[in-house]
Motif scaffolding. Structure first.
Motif, mmCIF file in Angstrom:
data_model
loop_
_atom_site.group_PDB
_atom_site.id
_atom_site.type_symbol
_atom_site.label_atom_id
_atom_site.label_comp_id
_atom_site.label_asym_id
_atom_site.label_seq_id
_atom_site.Cartn_x
_atom_site.Cartn_y
_atom_site.Cartn_z
ATOM 1 N N ILE A 18 1.181 -1.135 -0.053
ATOM 2 C CA ILE A 18 0.349 -0.191 0.023
ATOM 3 C C ILE A 18 0.823 1.005 0.058
ATOM 4 C CG2 ILE A 18 -1.648 1.102 1.856
ATOM 5 C CD1 ILE A 18 -3.090 -1.608 2.243
ATOM 6 N N ARG A 19 2.188 0.937 0.847
ATOM 7 C CA ARG A 19 3.299 2.619 0.685
ATOM 8 C C ARG A 19 3.227 2.633 -0.253
ATOM 9 N NH1 ARG A 19 8.219 3.108 4.214
ATOM 10 N NH2 ARG A 19 8.672 5.114 3.872
ATOM 11 N N LEU A 20 4.142 1.549 -1.716
ATOM 12 C CA LEU A 20 4.573 1.383 -2.729
ATOM 13 C C LEU A 20 3.690 2.135 -3.593
ATOM 14 C CD1 LEU A 20 6.912 1.157 -4.767
ATOM 15 C CD2 LEU A 20 6.116 -0.801 -5.147
ATOM 16 N N LEU A 21 2.050 1.684 -3.148
ATOM 17 C CA LEU A 21 1.089 2.724 -3.999
ATOM 18 C C LEU A 21 1.043 3.518 -4.545
ATOM 19 C CD1 LEU A 21 -1.434 1.031 -6.431
ATOM 20 C CD2 LEU A 21 -2.781 0.913 -4.155
ATOM 21 N N GLU A 22 1.088 4.521 -2.673
ATOM 22 C CA GLU A 22 0.083 5.619 -3.471
ATOM 23 C C GLU A 22 1.877 6.676 -3.856
ATOM 24 O OE1 GLU A 22 0.918 5.583 1.368
ATOM 25 O OE2 GLU A 22 -0.787 5.557 2.008
ATOM 26 N N GLN A 23 2.658 5.361 -3.933
ATOM 27 C CA GLN A 23 3.914 5.956 -4.426
ATOM 28 C C GLN A 23 4.006 6.228 -6.637
ATOM 29 O OE1 GLN A 23 6.411 8.851 -2.561
ATOM 30 N NE2 GLN A 23 4.732 8.107 -1.095
ATOM 31 N N TYR A 24 3.056 4.888 -6.722
ATOM 32 C CA TYR A 24 3.174 4.560 -8.096
ATOM 33 C C TYR A 24 2.096 6.119 -8.790
ATOM 34 C CZ TYR A 24 1.049 1.785 -11.642
ATOM 35 O OH TYR A 24 0.286 1.929 -12.924
ATOM 36 N N SER A 25 2.324 5.744 -10.124
ATOM 37 C CA SER A 25 1.841 6.586 -10.978
ATOM 38 C C SER A 25 1.484 5.537 -12.259
ATOM 39 C CB SER A 25 2.721 8.194 -11.393
ATOM 40 O OG SER A 25 1.958 8.716 -12.036
ATOM 41 N N PRO A 26 0.458 5.762 -13.002
ATOM 42 C CA PRO A 26 0.816 5.387 -14.103
ATOM 43 C C PRO A 26 1.079 6.435 -15.283
ATOM 44 C CG PRO A 26 -1.702 6.059 -13.030
ATOM 45 C CD PRO A 26 -0.788 6.466 -12.684
ATOM 46 N N GLN A 27 1.504 6.986 -14.722
ATOM 47 C CA GLN A 27 2.214 8.299 -15.704
ATOM 48 C C GLN A 27 3.954 8.029 -15.356
ATOM 49 O OE1 GLN A 27 -0.847 9.832 -14.030
ATOM 50 N NE2 GLN A 27 -1.539 8.539 -16.081
ATOM 51 N N SER A 28 4.041 7.589 -15.013
ATOM 52 C CA SER A 28 5.700 7.525 -14.562
ATOM 53 C C SER A 28 6.170 7.007 -16.214
ATOM 54 C CB SER A 28 6.176 6.677 -13.553
ATOM 55 O OG SER A 28 7.257 5.954 -13.776
ATOM 56 N N ARG A 29 7.304 7.268 -16.631
ATOM 57 C CA ARG A 29 7.771 7.229 -17.536
ATOM 58 C C ARG A 29 9.399 7.550 -18.058
ATOM 59 N NH1 ARG A 29 3.514 5.774 -17.958
ATOM 60 N NH2 ARG A 29 2.078 6.254 -20.022
ATOM 61 N N PRO A 30 9.793 7.320 -17.535
ATOM 62 C CA PRO A 30 11.638 7.141 -17.541
ATOM 63 C C PRO A 30 11.850 7.199 -18.625
ATOM 64 C CG PRO A 30 11.456 5.080 -16.502
ATOM 65 C CD PRO A 30 9.844 5.459 -17.168
ATOM 66 N N SER A 31 12.665 8.030 -18.967
ATOM 67 C CA SER A 31 13.649 8.304 -20.719
ATOM 68 C C SER A 31 14.783 8.103 -21.040
ATOM 69 C CB SER A 31 13.245 9.629 -21.086
ATOM 70 O OG SER A 31 13.827 10.996 -20.179
ATOM 71 N N THR A 32 15.607 8.015 -19.408
ATOM 72 C CA THR A 32 17.390 7.341 -19.510
ATOM 73 C C THR A 32 17.753 6.136 -18.718
ATOM 74 O OG1 THR A 32 17.833 8.772 -17.440
ATOM 75 C CG2 THR A 32 18.022 10.312 -19.686
ATOM 76 N N GLY A 33 18.860 5.651 -19.117
ATOM 77 C CA GLY A 33 18.552 4.892 -17.685
ATOM 78 C C GLY A 33 19.326 5.335 -16.408
ATOM 79 N N GLU A 34 19.611 6.458 -16.126
ATOM 80 C CA GLU A 34 20.009 6.925 -14.930
ATOM 81 C C GLU A 34 18.700 6.910 -14.965
ATOM 82 O OE1 GLU A 34 20.873 7.759 -17.665
ATOM 83 O OE2 GLU A 34 23.163 7.947 -17.254
ATOM 84 N N GLU A 35 17.963 7.928 -15.012
ATOM 85 C CA GLU A 35 15.976 8.091 -14.289
ATOM 86 C C GLU A 35 15.439 6.442 -13.803
ATOM 87 O OE1 GLU A 35 13.998 9.945 -17.627
ATOM 88 O OE2 GLU A 35 14.870 12.103 -16.201
ATOM 89 N N LEU A 36 15.932 5.746 -15.075
ATOM 90 C CA LEU A 36 15.533 4.335 -14.957
ATOM 91 C C LEU A 36 15.738 3.704 -13.027
ATOM 92 C CD1 LEU A 36 13.236 1.709 -15.405
ATOM 93 C CD2 LEU A 36 15.588 0.647 -17.010
ATOM 94 N N MET A 37 17.109 3.377 -13.471
ATOM 95 C CA MET A 37 17.220 2.659 -12.783
ATOM 96 C C MET A 37 17.716 3.457 -10.794
ATOM 97 S SD MET A 37 18.722 0.056 -14.020
ATOM 98 C CE MET A 37 19.095 -0.171 -12.219
ATOM 99 N N ALA A 38 17.215 4.574 -11.020
ATOM 100 C CA ALA A 38 16.937 5.625 -9.029
ATOM 101 C C ALA A 38 15.486 5.209 -9.255
ATOM 102 C CB ALA A 38 17.382 7.059 -10.232
ATOM 103 N N ALA A 39 14.216 5.037 -10.043
ATOM 104 C CA ALA A 39 13.422 4.953 -10.028
ATOM 105 C C ALA A 39 13.501 3.785 -9.495
ATOM 106 C CB ALA A 39 12.428 5.088 -11.085
ATOM 107 N N ILE A 40 13.888 2.594 -9.438
ATOM 108 C CA ILE A 40 14.531 1.353 -9.299
ATOM 109 C C ILE A 40 14.578 1.124 -7.450
ATOM 110 C CG2 ILE A 40 15.068 -0.709 -9.191
ATOM 111 C CD1 ILE A 40 15.099 -0.476 -12.640
#
Length: 261
Positions: A18-40
């Protein structure tokens, strides 16, 4: 395994989801490898920070294993094997197939599994010898006996561009496409295996066998599924490629996959 421990773990996993769901966004779109790994990493840290103290306190003397891609035998004792975000890549791209999963391995044998899919609000649980449940209701695998009517699946345990492995995965899909009703190739594996336990899918196979699969495999087994390696031997934590299937389909599916090299 006590009912109290299962309840405690279930509550902790649900709260983390539930805590993760609060941070989840269906609009999330990482555009670089750095953004992707940071979000993960952010997602993993958020779940781990909540789960680790709760689980270690729930079972004094237990240890923590967060290498969801680890393989091979496990040391003696009680180990919490945690997949903080199964399908984390899906999560950070705004997709819906992701979950939080925990298993307890005692002296090398799976004893307990809890997996929570927050978007569907589905909590899968299993205790060795005690059955599997979805939101408290008993689970049962498919009753199908005709492989041509089967919903089959496979997936990637982790990103890989290793040519031999890719060829084997492709050959497995090709073989099963000629035998089953349809074949689903998707991630995470930890989403597909509970679908087999629930009878929504009929079988799932993997050419790799990693830590994150332990809990979902137990859920399938406790729902009445048959899980073996491709030589027909019983599934083991330290084994390799495996098939999880409804009893009426396992032998036929194993025949298809045993020829894939």
């Amino acid at each position: 395994m006590s009912a109290e421990l299962l309840t405690t773990v279930s509550e902790a996993v649900r709260a983390a989801g539930i805590r993760l769901l609060e941070q989840y966004s269906p609009q999330s779109r990482p555009s670089t490898g750095e953004e992707l790994m940071a979000a993960i990493r952010r997602n993993e840290d958020l779940v781990t920070d909540q789960l680790r103290p709760a689980l270690l306190a729930a079972l004094p003397g237990s240890q923590w294993d967060q290498d969801e891609h680890g393989t091979g035998p496990m040391s003696a004792g009680d180990w919490w094997v945690v997949d903080p975000v199964g399908g984390n890549v899906n999560t950070v791209h705004g997709m819906i197939d992701w979950n939080v999963g925990v298993s307890l391995v005692r002296d090398g044998r799976p004893e307990l599994a809890v997996l929570y899919a927050p978007l569907a609000d589905e909590l899968f649980t299993a205790v060795a010898g005690g059955g599997a449940r979805l939101n408290g209701r008993p689970l049962a695998v498919s009753a199908k006996t005709d492989l041509t009517m089967a919903l089959a699946g496979t997936g990637q345990a982790k990103p890989s561009r290793e040519p031999a492995h890719a060829r084997r995965v492709g050959a497995g899909i090709t073989a099963m496409l000629q035998a089953a009703l349809y074949v689903r190739m998707s991630v995470p594996v930890t989403h597909q295996l509970p679908q087999v336990a629930a009878g929504r899918m009929d079988l799932h196979w993997q050419f790799d066998n990693v830590r994150s699969h332990i809990g979902p495999v137990l859920i399938v087994q406790e729902a009445g599924g048959v899980v073996t390696h491709l030589d027909g031997s019983p599934w083991r934590i330290d084994g390799g490629a495996y098939l999880a299937a409804a009893p009426g389909l396992h032998a036929a599916a194993l025949d298809v996959l045993s020829e894939v090299k």
